[in-house]
Each structure stands twice: as C-alpha cells, then as structure tokens.
Motif scaffolding. Structure first.
Motif, PDB file in Angstrom:
ATOM      1  N   ALA A  44       0.696  -1.246  -0.215  1.00 29.34           N
ATOM      2  CA  ALA A  44       0.207   0.101   0.019  1.00 29.34           C
ATOM      3  C   ALA A  44       0.901   1.254   0.136  1.00 29.34           C
ATOM      4  O   ALA A  44       2.137   1.214   0.681  1.00 29.34           O
ATOM      5  CB  ALA A  44      -0.871  -0.052   1.346  1.00 29.34           C
ATOM      6  N   ASP A  45       0.338   2.234  -0.590  1.00 28.03           N
ATOM      7  CA  ASP A  45       1.241   3.577  -0.743  1.00 28.03           C
ATOM      8  C   ASP A  45       0.914   4.362   0.628  1.00 28.03           C
ATOM      9  O   ASP A  45       1.781   5.196   0.818  1.00 28.03           O
ATOM     10  CB  ASP A  45       0.841   4.284  -1.928  1.00 28.03           C
ATOM     11  N   ALA A  46      -0.212   4.330   1.350  1.00 25.58           N
ATOM     12  CA  ALA A  46      -0.583   4.727   2.261  1.00 25.58           C
ATOM     13  C   ALA A  46      -1.469   4.266   3.088  1.00 25.58           C
ATOM     14  O   ALA A  46      -2.346   3.270   2.619  1.00 25.58           O
ATOM     15  CB  ALA A  46      -1.317   6.381   1.965  1.00 25.58           C
ATOM     16  N   TYR A  47      -1.693   4.468   4.275  1.00 31.26           N
ATOM     17  CA  TYR A  47      -2.754   3.744   5.148  1.00 31.26           C
ATOM     18  C   TYR A  47      -3.368   4.808   5.987  1.00 31.26           C
ATOM     19  O   TYR A  47      -2.619   5.661   7.108  1.00 31.26           O
ATOM     20  CB  TYR A  47      -1.868   2.742   6.030  1.00 31.26           C
ATOM     21  N   LEU A  48      -4.382   4.937   6.171  1.00 33.87           N
ATOM     22  CA  LEU A  48      -5.327   5.804   7.063  1.00 33.87           C
ATOM     23  C   LEU A  48      -6.314   5.319   7.835  1.00 33.87           C
ATOM     24  O   LEU A  48      -6.724   4.179   7.346  1.00 33.87           O
ATOM     25  CB  LEU A  48      -6.289   6.707   6.123  1.00 33.87           C
ATOM     26  N   VAL A  49      -6.484   5.569   8.912  1.00 32.95           N
ATOM     27  CA  VAL A  49      -7.374   5.100  10.080  1.00 32.95           C
ATOM     28  C   VAL A  49      -8.731   5.702  10.034  1.00 32.95           C
ATOM     29  O   VAL A  49      -8.534   7.088  10.078  1.00 32.95           O
ATOM     30  CB  VAL A  49      -6.642   4.884  11.350  1.00 32.95           C
ATOM     31  N   LYS A  50      -9.701   5.055  10.107  1.00 31.11           N
ATOM     32  CA  LYS A  50     -11.273   5.608  10.357  1.00 31.11           C
ATOM     33  C   LYS A  50     -11.245   6.041  11.664  1.00 31.11           C
ATOM     34  O   LYS A  50     -10.801   5.272  12.593  1.00 31.11           O
ATOM     35  CB  LYS A  50     -11.997   4.683   9.817  1.00 31.11           C
ATOM     36  N   PRO A  51     -11.870   7.226  12.069  1.00 28.13           N
ATOM     37  CA  PRO A  51     -12.143   8.408  11.247  1.00 28.13           C
ATOM     38  C   PRO A  51     -10.847   9.103  10.718  1.00 28.13           C
ATOM     39  O   PRO A  51     -10.025   9.101  11.513  1.00 28.13           O
ATOM     40  CB  PRO A  51     -13.207   9.255  11.928  1.00 28.13           C
ATOM     41  N   PHE A  52     -11.003   9.313   9.290  1.00 28.88           N
ATOM     42  CA  PHE A  52      -9.815  10.210   8.983  1.00 28.88           C
ATOM     43  C   PHE A  52     -10.108  11.834   8.496  1.00 28.88           C
ATOM     44  O   PHE A  52     -11.548  11.869   8.205  1.00 28.88           O
ATOM     45  CB  PHE A  52      -9.305   9.216   7.973  1.00 28.88           C
ATOM     46  N   ASP A  53      -9.257  12.475   8.283  1.00 29.04           N
ATOM     47  CA  ASP A  53      -9.455  13.671   7.676  1.00 29.04           C
ATOM     48  C   ASP A  53      -9.543  13.714   6.365  1.00 29.04           C
ATOM     49  O   ASP A  53      -8.518  13.275   5.716  1.00 29.04           O
ATOM     50  CB  ASP A  53      -8.282  14.721   8.252  1.00 29.04           C
ATOM     51  N   PRO A  54     -10.763  14.293   5.561  1.00 30.26           N
ATOM     52  CA  PRO A  54     -10.766  14.075   4.205  1.00 30.26           C
ATOM     53  C   PRO A  54      -9.635  14.982   3.553  1.00 30.26           C
ATOM     54  O   PRO A  54      -9.189  14.633   2.637  1.00 30.26           O
ATOM     55  CB  PRO A  54     -12.214  14.580   3.908  1.00 30.26           C
ATOM     56  N   ALA A  55      -9.128  15.862   4.227  1.00 27.47           N
ATOM     57  CA  ALA A  55      -8.176  16.930   3.422  1.00 27.47           C
ATOM     58  C   ALA A  55      -6.895  16.116   3.598  1.00 27.47           C
ATOM     59  O   ALA A  55      -6.197  16.286   2.594  1.00 27.47           O
ATOM     60  CB  ALA A  55      -7.940  18.159   4.355  1.00 27.47           C
ATOM     61  N   GLU A  56      -6.622  15.130   4.436  1.00 29.02           N
ATOM     62  CA  GLU A  56      -5.541  14.151   4.435  1.00 29.02           C
ATOM     63  C   GLU A  56      -5.537  13.398   3.198  1.00 29.02           C
ATOM     64  O   GLU A  56      -4.599  12.913   2.810  1.00 29.02           O
ATOM     65  CB  GLU A  56      -5.304  13.478   5.791  1.00 29.02           C
ATOM     66  N   LEU A  57      -6.600  12.833   3.237  1.00 29.62           N
ATOM     67  CA  LEU A  57      -6.764  11.687   1.737  1.00 29.62           C
ATOM     68  C   LEU A  57      -6.627  12.703   0.529  1.00 29.62           C
ATOM     69  O   LEU A  57      -6.042  11.964  -0.142  1.00 29.62           O
ATOM     70  CB  LEU A  57      -8.252  11.036   1.982  1.00 29.62           C
ATOM     71  N   GLY A  58      -7.388  13.915   0.734  1.00 27.35           N
ATOM     72  CA  GLY A  58      -6.970  14.722  -0.636  1.00 27.35           C
ATOM     73  C   GLY A  58      -5.420  14.833  -1.001  1.00 27.35           C
ATOM     74  O   GLY A  58      -5.017  14.678  -1.988  1.00 27.35           O
ATOM     75  N   ARG A  59      -4.681  15.308  -0.040  1.00 23.68           N
ATOM     76  CA  ARG A  59      -3.295  15.358   0.235  1.00 23.68           C
ATOM     77  C   ARG A  59      -2.593  14.128  -0.372  1.00 23.68           C
ATOM     78  O   ARG A  59      -1.845  14.260  -1.332  1.00 23.68           O
ATOM     79  CB  ARG A  59      -2.843  15.975   1.390  1.00 23.68           C
TER      80      ARG A  59
END
Length: 83
Positions: A44-59
């Motif tokens: 995976a290129d990145a790993y986000l944990v829910k809940p996450f900041d939509p701005a972080e996903l956009g970045r």
C-alpha cells in the motif's frame, strides 16, 4: 469485501502485472502500528485509520497521482529513448 480482505487485495494487485503500479490507499478501522506496517509492507502507498481527515486523503491522493504520472512519464520516455 466478501471473498478477500483488504490486505489480500493489496498483495494481489501488487503481484498483478497490469495493475502493479496503481496507487493504493488503505482506509481501515484497524489502527495499530502492526496493522499499518503490514499494509505498507504488502505494497500500500498509504494507510489511513477511520475516522480520517478528508483533507489528508486529498493530500495523499494528490501526491500519489503525481507519483503515478511521473512513473507513466518515465515509462513512456524510456520506451521512446530506444527508438
């Protein structure tokens, strides 16, 4: 997902020739460091944990799209350089 989990999907995509270079972001409820390391280790290129900041996903998406475009450009330039 009904038949495989997200980590299995990442592993499958990274082993599949035509899809190998597709950027992958895991978005999971599993937030331990071990889970994160495993996801990244599998490709995976990145790993986000829910809940996450939509701005972080956009970045992250913006960075990955730039990276994917750079890889595609490099492949195109490499194939033209032998001509």
């Amino acid at each position: 997902m009904p038949d495989i989990n997200g980590l299995e999907l990442v592993s499958f995509v990274r082993q599949s020739g035509p899809y190998r270079s597709i950027p992958l972001v895991i978005i999971s409820t599993e937030g331990s460091e071990r889970d994160r390391e495993k996801g990244l280790e599998l490709g995976a290129d990145a790993y986000l944990v829910k809940p996450f900041d939509p701005a972080e996903l956009g970045r992250i998406a913006g960075e990955l799209m730039g990276t994917a475009a750079d890889r595609k450009s490099t492949r195109l330039n490499s194939s033209h350089s032998s001509v």
